[in-house]
Motif scaffolding. Structure first.
Motif, short mmCIF file in Angstrom:
data_model
loop_
_atom_site.label_atom_id
_atom_site.label_comp_id
_atom_site.label_asym_id
_atom_site.label_seq_id
_atom_site.Cartn_x
_atom_site.Cartn_y
_atom_site.Cartn_z
N PRO A 1 44.94 35.54 54.87
CA PRO A 1 45.68 36.19 53.76
C PRO A 1 45.86 35.24 52.58
N ALA A 2 46.17 33.96 52.83
CA ALA A 2 46.37 33.02 51.73
C ALA A 2 45.07 32.86 50.92
N ASN A 3 43.96 32.72 51.62
CA ASN A 3 42.69 32.56 50.90
C ASN A 3 42.23 33.85 50.24
N ILE A 4 42.60 34.99 50.81
CA ILE A 4 42.26 36.27 50.17
C ILE A 4 43.02 36.36 48.84
N ARG A 5 44.28 35.92 48.85
CA ARG A 5 45.07 35.93 47.60
C ARG A 5 44.44 34.98 46.57
N LYS A 6 43.97 33.83 47.03
CA LYS A 6 43.32 32.87 46.10
C LYS A 6 42.02 33.46 45.56
N THR A 7 41.32 34.17 46.41
CA THR A 7 40.06 34.79 45.97
C THR A 7 40.34 35.80 44.86
N LYS A 8 41.40 36.56 45.03
CA LYS A 8 41.75 37.54 44.00
C LYS A 8 42.07 36.84 42.68
N LYS A 9 42.80 35.74 42.75
CA LYS A 9 43.12 34.98 41.53
C LYS A 9 41.85 34.49 40.84
N ALA A 10 40.91 34.00 41.64
CA ALA A 10 39.66 33.48 41.05
C ALA A 10 38.87 34.62 40.39
N ILE A 11 38.81 35.76 41.06
CA ILE A 11 38.10 36.91 40.49
C ILE A 11 38.76 37.34 39.18
N LYS A 12 40.08 37.31 39.16
CA LYS A 12 40.81 37.69 37.95
C LYS A 12 40.51 36.72 36.81
#
Ligand SMILES: Cc1ncc(C[n+]2csc(CCOP(=O)(O)OP(=O)(O)O)c2C)c(N)n1
Ligand code: SF4
Ligand code: SF4
Ligand code: SF4
Ligand SMILES: [Mg+2]
Lengths: 248, 71
Positions: free
Chosen positions: A181-192
């Protein structure tokens, strides 16, 4: 009662065809959520070539364009140059982007095209039944490296993010993972961030996402997550390789 | 501690079990008493009163099966 999580309106009601536990679905959700949050869904165009994500035009609630194998960056270039108001992105696998499409991705970065690339590195050709990709790890068994990939035969796995980070026109390059979950949240930030860079007109952005292919890795979804952590992460370190501040 | 409520769109669950590992209070299990239209034992929650509404399960589910509310 507040809603913490519900299916993104950036996705259609269609059920995904991906295998159980395949993280293609996870990344689809993130892209859809970001397009909604940036309020650009109705002027965005996704370009998908071949690979397991080839049916994505059924899943994203925006215009989609199919491209031939590896050529999504070229098609996206055309769409963006004809109508710069559009928010244009490609969604490509490693067999697609790092192999047959290696020239296209290098030159889209080289020209600094104002598009965003979502790059799914699952260390294999998923759709075609598990052949070796340029990103397949040393020792990894695939249908075309049945005793495991060797350096002598196939060289070392290609580090796409590192390679593209050397190109001036690539203004945002980051490698992330969807294993927790933590890395999924980071992935979303990077995509944004990559999409924001396109909106501010700064140049090309790519997010390389370490992803799983339980079916062709011949592992359960849960063991696939562990395999990604134990094998992919040491060779493909996570982190930002280039951001607008640094790229100036 | 916040209270949460999770709802599963059971018909589209693919039984991948990824949601089980990310629940901090370990309340997600596969419902072996039923088989959904896809042929899987779908995920479900036991002891809903323990849910803290963190959203981890929903963020992790590749198939958008899970909705999470907090109150
Ligand atoms: C010109 C051409 N050559 C070969 C193929 C067959 N093909 C379909 S998908 C694919 C690669 C899939 O691998 P990847 O891009 O890693 O996507 P994944 O399925 O792993 O997400 C290939 C070689 C094709 N469709 N077109
Ligand atoms: S073959 Fe692999 S990449 Fe393709 S949907 Fe199945 S698990 Fe995902
Ligand atoms: S919201 Fe959090 S606590 Fe509740 S079931 Fe999901 S993972 Fe567990
Ligand atoms: S992660 Fe989603 S598809 Fe997988 S078991 Fe849980 S609810 Fe079902
Ligand atoms: Mg692949």
């Amino acid at each position: 009662m507040t809603i913490v999580y519900d299916k993104s309106k950036g996705l259609t009601d269609a059920e995904l065809h991906f295998c159980p536990g395949c993280t293609h679905g996870t990344v689809h959700k993130l892209v859809a959520e970001v397009l909604i949050e940036l309020d650009v869904l109705d002027r965005s165009v996704g370009v998908v070539p071949v690979g397991c994500s080839a049916l994505s035009y059924d899943y994203f609630n925006c215009d989609m364009q199919q491209a031939s194998h590896g050529r999504a960056p070229a098609v996206a270039t055309g769409i963006k140059r004809v109508n710069p108001e559009l928010v244009v992105w490609t969604y490509q696998g490693d067999g697609d982007l790092a192999s047959i499409g290696a020239a296209e991705i290098v030159h889209v970065a080289h020209r600094g095209e104002k598009i965003t690339t979502i790059f799914i590195n699952n260390a294999i050709y998923g759709m075609t039944g598990g052949q070796m990709a340029p990103t397949t790890l040393i020792g990894q068994k695939t249908t075309t490296s049945q005793d495991g990939r060797t350096v002598e035969h196939s060289g070392r796995p290609l580090k796409v993010a590192e390679m593209l980070a050397t190109i001036d026109g690539a203004k945002f390059v980051e490698r992330v993972s969807v294993d927790s979950p933590a890395n999924i949240r980071k992935t979303k930030k990077a995509i944004k961030k990559a999409f924001e860079l396109q909106l501010s007109g700064e140049g090309f952005g790519i997010v390389e996402i370490l992803s799983t292919c339980p079916t062709n890795w011949a592992l359960t979804p849960r063991d696939s997550i562990k395999w990604l952590r134990d094998n992919m992460m040491p060779y493909y370190p996570l982190g930002n390789l280039r951001s607008p501040e640094e790229a100036k | 501690m916040a209270k949460g409520k999770v709802t599963f769109n059971t018909d589209i669950c693919k039984g991948c079990e990824l949601c089980i590992d990310v629940c901090p209070v370990n309340i997600i299990v596969m419902d072996e008493s039923m088989i959904n239209v896809k042929g899987f034992h779908p995920a479900t929650v036991i002891e809903m009163e323990k849910c803290i509404g963190c959203g981890n399960c929903a963020i992790t589910c590749p198939d958008s099966v899970i909705k999470v509310e907090r109150f």
